[in-house]
Scaffold this motif. Structure first.
Motif, PDB file in Angstrom:
ATOM      1  N   MET A 140       0.673  -1.156   0.025  1.00 29.50           N
ATOM      2  CA  MET A 140       0.327   0.047   0.085  1.00 29.50           C
ATOM      3  C   MET A 140       0.818   0.993   0.166  1.00 29.50           C
ATOM      4  O   MET A 140       1.612   1.330   0.550  1.00 29.50           O
ATOM      5  CB  MET A 140      -1.723  -0.002   0.949  1.00 29.50           C
ATOM      6  CG  MET A 140      -2.214   1.182   1.095  1.00 29.50           C
ATOM      7  SD  MET A 140      -3.048   0.777   2.538  1.00 29.50           S
ATOM      8  CE  MET A 140      -2.263   0.470   3.865  1.00 29.50           C
ATOM      9  N   VAL A 141       1.112   2.387  -0.449  1.00 27.32           N
ATOM     10  CA  VAL A 141       1.519   3.409  -0.923  1.00 27.32           C
ATOM     11  C   VAL A 141       0.353   4.492  -0.404  1.00 27.32           C
ATOM     12  O   VAL A 141      -0.615   5.017  -1.219  1.00 27.32           O
ATOM     13  CB  VAL A 141       2.210   3.368  -2.276  1.00 27.32           C
ATOM     14  CG1 VAL A 141       3.243   4.779  -2.580  1.00 27.32           C
ATOM     15  CG2 VAL A 141       2.722   1.901  -2.057  1.00 27.32           C
ATOM     16  N   PHE A 142       1.456   5.465   0.189  1.00 24.21           N
ATOM     17  CA  PHE A 142       1.324   7.145   0.257  1.00 24.21           C
ATOM     18  C   PHE A 142       1.801   7.573  -1.060  1.00 24.21           C
ATOM     19  O   PHE A 142       3.224   7.947  -0.362  1.00 24.21           O
ATOM     20  CB  PHE A 142       0.512   7.600   1.520  1.00 24.21           C
ATOM     21  CG  PHE A 142      -0.278   6.590   2.005  1.00 24.21           C
ATOM     22  CD1 PHE A 142      -1.740   6.910   2.394  1.00 24.21           C
ATOM     23  CD2 PHE A 142       0.202   5.622   2.621  1.00 24.21           C
ATOM     24  CE1 PHE A 142      -2.922   6.277   3.508  1.00 24.21           C
ATOM     25  CE2 PHE A 142      -0.918   4.774   3.646  1.00 24.21           C
ATOM     26  CZ  PHE A 142      -2.125   4.830   3.984  1.00 24.21           C
ATOM     27  N   SER A 182       5.638   0.841   8.481  1.00 19.14           N
ATOM     28  CA  SER A 182       5.622   1.540   6.566  1.00 19.14           C
ATOM     29  C   SER A 182       7.702   2.619   6.497  1.00 19.14           C
ATOM     30  O   SER A 182       7.746   1.905   7.810  1.00 19.14           O
ATOM     31  CB  SER A 182       4.554   3.270   7.329  1.00 19.14           C
ATOM     32  OG  SER A 182       4.833   3.868   8.373  1.00 19.14           O
ATOM     33  N   ALA A 183       7.537   2.410   5.739  1.00 15.78           N
ATOM     34  CA  ALA A 183       8.568   2.693   5.753  1.00 15.78           C
ATOM     35  C   ALA A 183       8.682   3.931   4.928  1.00 15.78           C
ATOM     36  O   ALA A 183       7.791   3.974   3.256  1.00 15.78           O
ATOM     37  CB  ALA A 183       9.594   2.079   4.783  1.00 15.78           C
ATOM     38  N   PRO A 184       9.135   4.829   4.720  1.00 16.44           N
ATOM     39  CA  PRO A 184       9.678   5.929   3.710  1.00 16.44           C
ATOM     40  C   PRO A 184      10.373   6.135   2.460  1.00 16.44           C
ATOM     41  O   PRO A 184      11.254   5.396   2.621  1.00 16.44           O
ATOM     42  CB  PRO A 184      10.218   7.003   4.765  1.00 16.44           C
ATOM     43  CG  PRO A 184      10.948   6.443   5.911  1.00 16.44           C
ATOM     44  CD  PRO A 184      10.489   4.816   5.817  1.00 16.44           C
ATOM     45  N   VAL A 195       5.222   3.498   2.416  1.00 16.27           N
ATOM     46  CA  VAL A 195       4.682   1.921   1.836  1.00 16.27           C
ATOM     47  C   VAL A 195       4.282   1.169   3.415  1.00 16.27           C
ATOM     48  O   VAL A 195       5.196   1.161   3.895  1.00 16.27           O
ATOM     49  CB  VAL A 195       6.068   1.484   1.004  1.00 16.27           C
ATOM     50  CG1 VAL A 195       5.682   0.141   0.532  1.00 16.27           C
ATOM     51  CG2 VAL A 195       6.436   2.337   0.327  1.00 16.27           C
ATOM     52  N   VAL A 196       3.644   0.379   2.803  1.00 18.52           N
ATOM     53  CA  VAL A 196       3.048  -0.475   3.874  1.00 18.52           C
ATOM     54  C   VAL A 196       2.942  -2.473   3.605  1.00 18.52           C
ATOM     55  O   VAL A 196       2.740  -2.032   2.189  1.00 18.52           O
ATOM     56  CB  VAL A 196       1.759  -0.162   4.202  1.00 18.52           C
ATOM     57  CG1 VAL A 196       1.298  -1.365   5.653  1.00 18.52           C
ATOM     58  CG2 VAL A 196       2.082   1.352   4.987  1.00 18.52           C
ATOM     59  N   ALA A 197       4.137  -3.047   4.082  1.00 17.81           N
ATOM     60  CA  ALA A 197       3.547  -4.068   3.713  1.00 17.81           C
ATOM     61  C   ALA A 197       2.189  -4.642   4.274  1.00 17.81           C
ATOM     62  O   ALA A 197       1.919  -4.812   5.117  1.00 17.81           O
ATOM     63  CB  ALA A 197       4.650  -5.187   3.696  1.00 17.81           C
ATOM     64  N   LEU A 198       1.685  -5.978   3.168  1.00 16.40           N
ATOM     65  CA  LEU A 198       0.450  -6.486   3.187  1.00 16.40           C
ATOM     66  C   LEU A 198       0.403  -7.993   3.022  1.00 16.40           C
ATOM     67  O   LEU A 198       1.447  -8.089   3.003  1.00 16.40           O
ATOM     68  CB  LEU A 198      -0.418  -5.039   2.211  1.00 16.40           C
ATOM     69  CG  LEU A 198      -0.785  -3.957   2.211  1.00 16.40           C
ATOM     70  CD1 LEU A 198      -2.547  -3.494   1.729  1.00 16.40           C
ATOM     71  CD2 LEU A 198      -1.798  -3.519   4.447  1.00 16.40           C
ATOM     72  N   GLN A 244      -4.136   7.215  -4.840  1.00 17.45           N
ATOM     73  CA  GLN A 244      -4.999   6.144  -6.103  1.00 17.45           C
ATOM     74  C   GLN A 244      -3.524   5.527  -7.147  1.00 17.45           C
ATOM     75  O   GLN A 244      -4.506   4.990  -7.414  1.00 17.45           O
ATOM     76  CB  GLN A 244      -5.090   7.787  -7.188  1.00 17.45           C
ATOM     77  CG  GLN A 244      -5.917   8.899  -6.957  1.00 17.45           C
ATOM     78  CD  GLN A 244      -7.624   8.515  -6.635  1.00 17.45           C
ATOM     79  OE1 GLN A 244      -8.114   7.656  -7.160  1.00 17.45           O
ATOM     80  NE2 GLN A 244      -7.487   8.986  -5.225  1.00 17.45           N
ATOM     81  N   ARG A 245      -2.268   5.182  -6.650  1.00 16.53           N
ATOM     82  CA  ARG A 245      -1.486   3.838  -6.797  1.00 16.53           C
ATOM     83  C   ARG A 245      -2.116   2.773  -6.598  1.00 16.53           C
ATOM     84  O   ARG A 245      -1.384   2.262  -6.501  1.00 16.53           O
ATOM     85  CB  ARG A 245      -0.342   4.393  -6.729  1.00 16.53           C
ATOM     86  CG  ARG A 245       0.212   6.323  -6.762  1.00 16.53           C
ATOM     87  CD  ARG A 245       1.407   6.505  -6.546  1.00 16.53           C
ATOM     88  NE  ARG A 245       2.205   7.475  -7.382  1.00 16.53           N
ATOM     89  CZ  ARG A 245       2.002   8.151  -8.351  1.00 16.53           C
ATOM     90  NH1 ARG A 245       1.586   7.119  -9.885  1.00 16.53           N
ATOM     91  NH2 ARG A 245       2.307   9.140  -8.585  1.00 16.53           N
ATOM     92  N   ASN A 246      -2.977   3.311  -5.363  1.00 17.51           N
ATOM     93  CA  ASN A 246      -3.494   2.026  -5.048  1.00 17.51           C
ATOM     94  C   ASN A 246      -4.951   0.949  -5.640  1.00 17.51           C
ATOM     95  O   ASN A 246      -5.974   0.545  -5.032  1.00 17.51           O
ATOM     96  CB  ASN A 246      -4.202   1.555  -3.618  1.00 17.51           C
ATOM     97  CG  ASN A 246      -2.648   2.737  -2.463  1.00 17.51           C
ATOM     98  OD1 ASN A 246      -1.661   1.713  -2.463  1.00 17.51           O
ATOM     99  ND2 ASN A 246      -3.413   3.712  -2.156  1.00 17.51           N
TER     100      ASN A 246
END
Length: 321
Positions: A140-142, A182-184, A195-198, A244-246
């Motif tokens: 998942m990306v912000f 999460s990680a930047p 970024v979040v790992a799902l 929106q990239r999700n």
């Protein structure tokens, strides 16, 4: 071997690099000494060197390729379908689209990276899901997109990037409260990604809805400087929290990919502590030094086992998300 063709070894394969001296990133004068010139041979050398750190972020993921056959000053095109003339040993994945299918390149080895560089593919945009579970993303990306526009030098003053760094940290803290490590990452362009790992058990609609609600909670807490408005005309000078990239078939720039911008900046994972550096900007690293950052393993302990969104959704609802 002719000066127009050079051979390089990539893993078990020997590949030809055509027109290795072709300038892809022309040198430019400007603030801070200008932008360095880079050739196709430089691009190939970079992707060979960064491959051990980059490939884990690419394996199993369909790619959209940003190609500049004549360099930055020539035309560009975004390539989804893998051309028929690509070598048979390059992995492909056929995925559904509205009204048909698309056959994407999937990069799982250094040789594929080198071949793509030979094709003047500067930037790799990756899917957030993998082949085999293509409709269920495991990332998942912000995208934290600042309001400033790049000047001639392509960078923002440090004081203009400070709100991006601050917002990334606030978002990371909110995700921690939701139980989502999460990680930047610098994007190599304008902003930062978080970024979040799902765990890959939720479909794209669920993931995007969750990301939208997280962004909404953060924007509601800071309405004067953050927004989730998709229309630029509604954002003013506020930072845009883009989720929106999700969505299905949407992509995000891959970690350690080169960006098609003067000076060859690179999208680079960073640690949370590095966000404290007042000199950190979206284009902090280039092809010249990104591998040095990669060797520090900045996401160690940050991107690990994927998490379910179910407990996080309950926590978010309790916050009013």
């Amino acid at each position: 071997m002719s000066g127009d063709v050079r051979t390089v070894r990539a893993g078990r394969r020997v590949l030809e690099v055509h027109r290795p001296d072709k300038v892809l990133f022309p040198g430019r004068d400007g603030d801070g000494g200008g932008a360095k010139e880079y050739t196709k041979a430089d691009l190939v050398g970079y992707y060979r060197s960064v491959a051990p750190f980059m490939l884990p972020h690419l394996r199993g993921r369909p790619l959209m390729l940003q190609r500049h056959p004549d360099g930055l000053d020539g035309p560009r095109f975004m390539q989804k379908n893998a051309p028929e003339n690509y070598p048979d040993w390059i992995t492909r994945a056929e995925v559904a689209k509205e009204g048909g299918t698309v056959t994407h390149v999937v990069c799982g080895d250094t040789a594929t990276l080198v071949h793509l560089a030979d094709q003047a593919c500067l930037t790799l945009h990756r899917w957030l899901s993998r082949v085999g579970r293509i409709e269920r993303p495991d990332r998942m990306v912000f995208d934290l997109d600042p309001a400033w526009e790049a000047g001639p030098s392509g960078t923002a003053p440090a004081e203009d990037f400070a709100p991006v760094r601050e917002t990334a940290r606030e978002l990371g803290e909110l995700l921690d409260r939701l139980g989502l490590p999460s990680a930047p990452m610098t994007t190599g362009s304008r902003g930062l990604h978080v970024v979040v790992a799902l765990d890959g058990r939720h479909d794209f609609d669920e993931v995007r809805a969750f990301a939208r609600d997280v962004a909404g909670v953060l924007a509601a807490a800071h309405p004067d400087r953050l927004t989730t408005a998709a229309r630029k005309s509604e954002r003013g000078d506020r930072l845009y929290l883009d989720v929106q990239r999700n969505g299905y078939a949407q992509t995000a720039v891959a970690p350690y990919t080169v960006r098609a911008l003067p000076g060859a900046p690179v999208a680079v994972p960073v640690t949370w502590d590095q966000l404290d550096d007042p000199e950190l900007g979206a284009r902090r690293w280039t092809m010249a030094d990104a591998v040095d950052q990669a060797r520090t393993d900045p996401w160690a302990g940050l991107i690990g086992r994927g998490r379910s969104l179910n407990p996080a959704r309950r926590r978010l609802d309790a916050l009013g998300g």
